[in-house]
Design a protein around this motif. Structure first.
Motif, PDB file in Angstrom:
ATOM      1  N   ARG A 148      10.620 -12.106   6.491  1.00 38.98           N
ATOM      2  CA  ARG A 148      10.863 -10.770   6.517  1.00 38.98           C
ATOM      3  C   ARG A 148      11.295  -9.620   4.914  1.00 38.98           C
ATOM      4  N   TYR A 149      10.852  -8.452   5.406  1.00 35.64           N
ATOM      5  CA  TYR A 149      11.375  -7.335   4.495  1.00 35.64           C
ATOM      6  C   TYR A 149      13.072  -7.211   4.808  1.00 35.64           C
ATOM      7  N   VAL A 150      14.006  -6.653   3.234  1.00 37.23           N
ATOM      8  CA  VAL A 150      15.235  -6.036   3.521  1.00 37.23           C
ATOM      9  C   VAL A 150      15.183  -5.099   2.717  1.00 37.23           C
ATOM     10  N   PHE A 151      16.137  -4.302   2.973  1.00 37.28           N
ATOM     11  CA  PHE A 151      15.697  -3.263   1.942  1.00 37.28           C
ATOM     12  C   PHE A 151      17.028  -2.302   1.077  1.00 37.28           C
ATOM     13  N   ASN A 152      17.168  -2.265   0.107  1.00 35.32           N
ATOM     14  CA  ASN A 152      18.442  -2.060  -0.173  1.00 35.32           C
ATOM     15  C   ASN A 152      19.390  -3.257  -0.025  1.00 35.32           C
ATOM     16  N   ARG A 153      19.199  -3.701  -0.604  1.00 33.92           N
ATOM     17  CA  ARG A 153      19.965  -4.892  -0.146  1.00 33.92           C
ATOM     18  C   ARG A 153      20.638  -5.835  -1.889  1.00 33.92           C
ATOM     19  N   VAL A 154      21.611  -5.759  -2.163  1.00 40.44           N
ATOM     20  CA  VAL A 154      22.328  -6.653  -3.301  1.00 40.44           C
ATOM     21  C   VAL A 154      23.372  -7.518  -2.883  1.00 40.44           C
ATOM     22  N   PRO A 155      22.226  -9.065  -3.371  1.00 39.90           N
ATOM     23  CA  PRO A 155      22.998 -10.474  -2.983  1.00 39.90           C
ATOM     24  C   PRO A 155      24.567 -10.259  -3.860  1.00 39.90           C
ATOM     25  N   ALA A 156      25.058 -11.498  -3.014  1.00 37.90           N
ATOM     26  CA  ALA A 156      25.987 -11.566  -3.342  1.00 37.90           C
ATOM     27  C   ALA A 156      25.670 -12.443  -5.165  1.00 37.90           C
ATOM     28  N   GLU A 157      27.003 -12.840  -5.528  1.00 32.89           N
ATOM     29  CA  GLU A 157      27.019 -13.236  -6.874  1.00 32.89           C
ATOM     30  C   GLU A 157      26.240 -14.321  -7.037  1.00 32.89           C
ATOM     31  N   GLY A 158      25.637 -14.917  -7.791  1.00 33.10           N
ATOM     32  CA  GLY A 158      25.265 -15.787  -8.048  1.00 33.10           C
ATOM     33  C   GLY A 158      23.443 -16.195  -6.184  1.00 33.10           C
ATOM     34  N   ALA A 159      23.743 -14.974  -5.988  1.00 31.09           N
ATOM     35  CA  ALA A 159      22.883 -15.583  -5.043  1.00 31.09           C
ATOM     36  C   ALA A 159      21.323 -14.784  -5.217  1.00 31.09           C
ATOM     37  N   VAL A 160      20.141 -15.494  -4.622  1.00 32.92           N
ATOM     38  CA  VAL A 160      19.230 -14.482  -4.975  1.00 32.92           C
ATOM     39  C   VAL A 160      17.945 -14.909  -3.559  1.00 32.92           C
ATOM     40  N   PHE A 161      17.230 -13.612  -3.498  1.00 28.63           N
ATOM     41  CA  PHE A 161      16.621 -13.202  -2.137  1.00 28.63           C
ATOM     42  C   PHE A 161      14.879 -14.705  -2.453  1.00 28.63           C
ATOM     43  N   SER A 162      15.379 -15.546  -1.604  1.00 30.46           N
ATOM     44  CA  SER A 162      13.627 -16.333  -1.629  1.00 30.46           C
ATOM     45  C   SER A 162      13.162 -15.834   0.164  1.00 30.46           C
ATOM     46  N   PRO A 163      11.801 -15.640  -0.244  1.00 31.47           N
ATOM     47  CA  PRO A 163      11.071 -15.197   0.523  1.00 31.47           C
ATOM     48  C   PRO A 163      10.947 -15.835   1.596  1.00 31.47           C
ATOM     49  N   THR A 164      11.477 -17.256   2.078  1.00 35.16           N
ATOM     50  CA  THR A 164      11.277 -18.076   3.208  1.00 35.16           C
ATOM     51  C   THR A 164      12.404 -18.215   2.949  1.00 35.16           C
ATOM     52  N   GLU A 165      13.394 -18.291   2.422  1.00 31.37           N
ATOM     53  CA  GLU A 165      15.064 -18.741   2.644  1.00 31.37           C
ATOM     54  C   GLU A 165      15.552 -17.912   3.871  1.00 31.37           C
ATOM     55  N   MET A 166      16.792 -18.838   3.944  1.00 33.59           N
ATOM     56  CA  MET A 166      18.003 -17.769   4.819  1.00 33.59           C
ATOM     57  C   MET A 166      18.327 -16.772   3.388  1.00 33.59           C
ATOM     58  N   CYS A 167      18.653 -15.508   4.145  1.00 29.46           N
ATOM     59  CA  CYS A 167      19.233 -14.154   3.850  1.00 29.46           C
ATOM     60  C   CYS A 167      20.993 -14.275   3.253  1.00 29.46           C
ATOM     61  N   PRO A 168      21.173 -14.397   1.760  1.00 32.11           N
ATOM     62  CA  PRO A 168      22.247 -14.105   1.488  1.00 32.11           C
ATOM     63  C   PRO A 168      23.244 -13.450   1.826  1.00 32.11           C
ATOM     64  N   PRO A 169      24.495 -14.053   1.709  1.00 35.54           N
ATOM     65  CA  PRO A 169      24.951 -12.556   1.638  1.00 35.54           C
ATOM     66  C   PRO A 169      24.682 -11.522   1.014  1.00 35.54           C
ATOM     67  N   SER A 170      24.858 -10.305   1.871  1.00 32.03           N
ATOM     68  CA  SER A 170      24.590  -9.245   0.377  1.00 32.03           C
ATOM     69  C   SER A 170      25.465  -7.596   1.132  1.00 32.03           C
ATOM     70  N   ARG A 171      25.304  -6.729   0.355  1.00 29.25           N
ATOM     71  CA  ARG A 171      26.295  -5.713   0.728  1.00 29.25           C
ATOM     72  C   ARG A 171      25.517  -3.826   0.577  1.00 29.25           C
ATOM     73  N   GLN A 172      25.008  -3.376   0.963  1.00 28.53           N
ATOM     74  CA  GLN A 172      24.564  -2.512   0.774  1.00 28.53           C
ATOM     75  C   GLN A 172      25.357  -0.868   0.502  1.00 28.53           C
ATOM     76  N   PRO A 173      25.339   0.075  -0.389  1.00 29.52           N
ATOM     77  CA  PRO A 173      26.118   1.070  -0.495  1.00 29.52           C
ATOM     78  C   PRO A 173      27.322   1.654   0.592  1.00 29.52           C
ATOM     79  N   GLU A 174      28.189   1.662   0.600  1.00 31.25           N
ATOM     80  CA  GLU A 174      28.807   2.794   2.006  1.00 31.25           C
ATOM     81  C   GLU A 174      28.168   4.023   2.299  1.00 31.25           C
ATOM     82  N   SER A 175      27.711   4.423   1.101  1.00 30.49           N
ATOM     83  CA  SER A 175      27.410   5.650   2.175  1.00 30.49           C
ATOM     84  C   SER A 175      25.808   5.998   2.845  1.00 30.49           C
ATOM     85  N   LEU A 176      25.109   4.408   2.154  1.00 24.48           N
ATOM     86  CA  LEU A 176      24.132   4.538   2.813  1.00 24.48           C
ATOM     87  C   LEU A 176      24.701   3.917   4.024  1.00 24.48           C
TER      88      LEU A 176
END
Length: 412
Positions: free
Chosen positions: A231-259
């Motif tokens: 699935r699509y995910v938007f404006n997310r920054v993965p935790a240090e050392g983590a990456v987004f993989s299209p077919t894998e579980m979404c890693p821990p991530s963060r978004q800007p607080e203001s967003l």
């Protein structure tokens, strides 16, 4: 005499290199044509430079391609828009090669995807399939924005229009932009339109796209797009050392607080407008939409048999029921089919919703097994809830134009 023969030889060689059906002009000059003076003046007035970055938005139902450009303050503003001459298929995403569907989703276009020697005047490949498409087993190739006003899965413009669109991209690349984003939607994702299409088999997919649509409406900057869990995910920054993989579980991530804050506020405003839109008794008629993978396979088979010269129906097959009126008006056509609120085959719905994303940040936090979203303090413009109801640009087109556009859905 020898000079004339040599010139003719050079001409013939140039035509051969240009490809079947090409002319000398197709070798490059039209790809160097400059934007009209009135567009250049518009850009200057809006605080944009000739080489500043661009992005594009496409709306199928409205039949519009918009060009947006970055201003000196970093935000994007629309420069101009073009009526799409022709696009094929129905509302909904592209599933498989030959289904005649023009893609929907978020795509990136780099310099290598530009084709100044296209047989369709000028063209660029929008980048289908992207990571989301591949993760969900979708197939197809050579999906373009091009000229010649002829489509079998592409977004086709007039030659004059595509010259300007091409020039926007060319100038942005020369200004340093690495790739520009193309956002392709079924319609403007206003509260009225979302309420109108609630229950459509593609609705969950469209809700996923709407998160990216909303982020752009809030920030006026192209969203950062990734894919995980198909699935699509938007404006997310993965935790240090983590990456987004299209077919894998979404890693821990963060978004800007203001967003996060702005998006939650935006969603509250939208929910009110959506509830009001649902109460309206009279709503514009829905346009036909594809009923998932099953219908896509039917159309793809029809396309193959048609290409082989077999006798097939004049229009591609459809799984949608057709309304049979007791006394149809004289001007009625087979295009006046209506669509069921939901797909009759559960398998269709399962195919369509595989990879549905969360629509709000709060929803994401409540999902079992979903990654924790952490806030990061970054400035972001406040939302503009006035867009929920659409604008003069998205007003309904005349009935004659709508009928013409419906007939043009299937390309040549």
């Amino acid at each position: 005499m020898k000079s004339r023969i040599a010139s003719a030889t050079v001409l013939a060689a140039a035509l051969f290199l240009a490809g079947c059906g090409e002319t000398l002009e197709d070798i490059a000059p039209k790809a160097e044509r400059q934007l009209p003076a009135h567009i250049v003046q518009t850009m200057k007035a809006k605080g944009m430079s000739k080489g500043s970055p661009i992005m594009m938005r496409i709306f199928k139902e409205e039949g519009v391609l918009e060009v947006w450009k970055q201003k000196h303050n970093g935000r994007y503003e629309k420069v101009t828009s073009y009526d799409i001459c022709k696009w094929s298929g129905k509302l909904g995403p592209k599933y498989t090669e030959g289904d005649r569907q023009a893609p929907e989703g978020f795509y990136r276009v780099g310099p290598a995807q530009m084709n100044p020697k296209s047989s369709y005047h000028l063209a660029f490949n929008i980048g289908f399939p992207n990571n989301y498409d591949r993760a969900n087993g979708r197939s197809g190739q050579h999906l373009m924005v091009h000229g010649a006003c002829s489509s079998a899965g592409c977004y086709s413009m007039t030659d004059k229009q595509v010259e300007e669109i091409y020039a926007f991209a060319r100038d942005a690349f020369r200004g340093g932009q690495q790739a520009f984003q193309v956002q392709a939607f079924p319609f403007r994702m206003t509260a009225e339109n979302m309420a109108r299409y609630e229950g459509d088999p593609n609705y969950d997919y469209w809700k996923m796209l709407k998160e990216g649509y909303d982020h752009f409406e809030i920030t006026r900057q192209p969203p950062k797009v990734d894919v995980c869990e198909r699935r699509y995910v938007f404006n997310r920054v993965p935790a240090e050392g983590a990456v987004f993989s299209p077919t894998e579980m979404c890693p821990p991530s963060r978004q800007p607080e203001s967003l996060v804050t702005a998006y939650q506020s935006y969603q509250k405003e939208f929910a009110v407008a959506f509830a009001e839109a649902k109460k309206k008794r009279s709503k514009p008629e829905r346009k036909p939409s594809i009923l998932g993978q099953k219908e896509a396979v039917l159309v793809a088979d029809w396309s193959k048999r048609r290409a082989r010269g077999e006798r097939v129906s004049a229009e591609p097959p459809s799984l949608a029921p057709v309304a049979v009126a007791a006394a149809a008006p004289p001007q009625s056509t087979p295009v006046t089919a209506f669509r069921a609120e939901t797909a009759s085959d559960p398998a269709v719905g399962a195919q369509q919703t595989a990879g549905t994303s969360q629509t709000t940040v709060s929803d994401a936090r409540s999902q079992v097994g979903a990654p924790q979203v952490q806030a990061e303090a970054l400035p972001v413009p406040t939302p503009n809830p006035s867009r929920f109801g659409g604008s003069a640009e998205s007003a309904a087109e005349p009935a004659a134009s709508r009928l013409s556009r419906i007939w043009n859905l299937f390309g040549n």
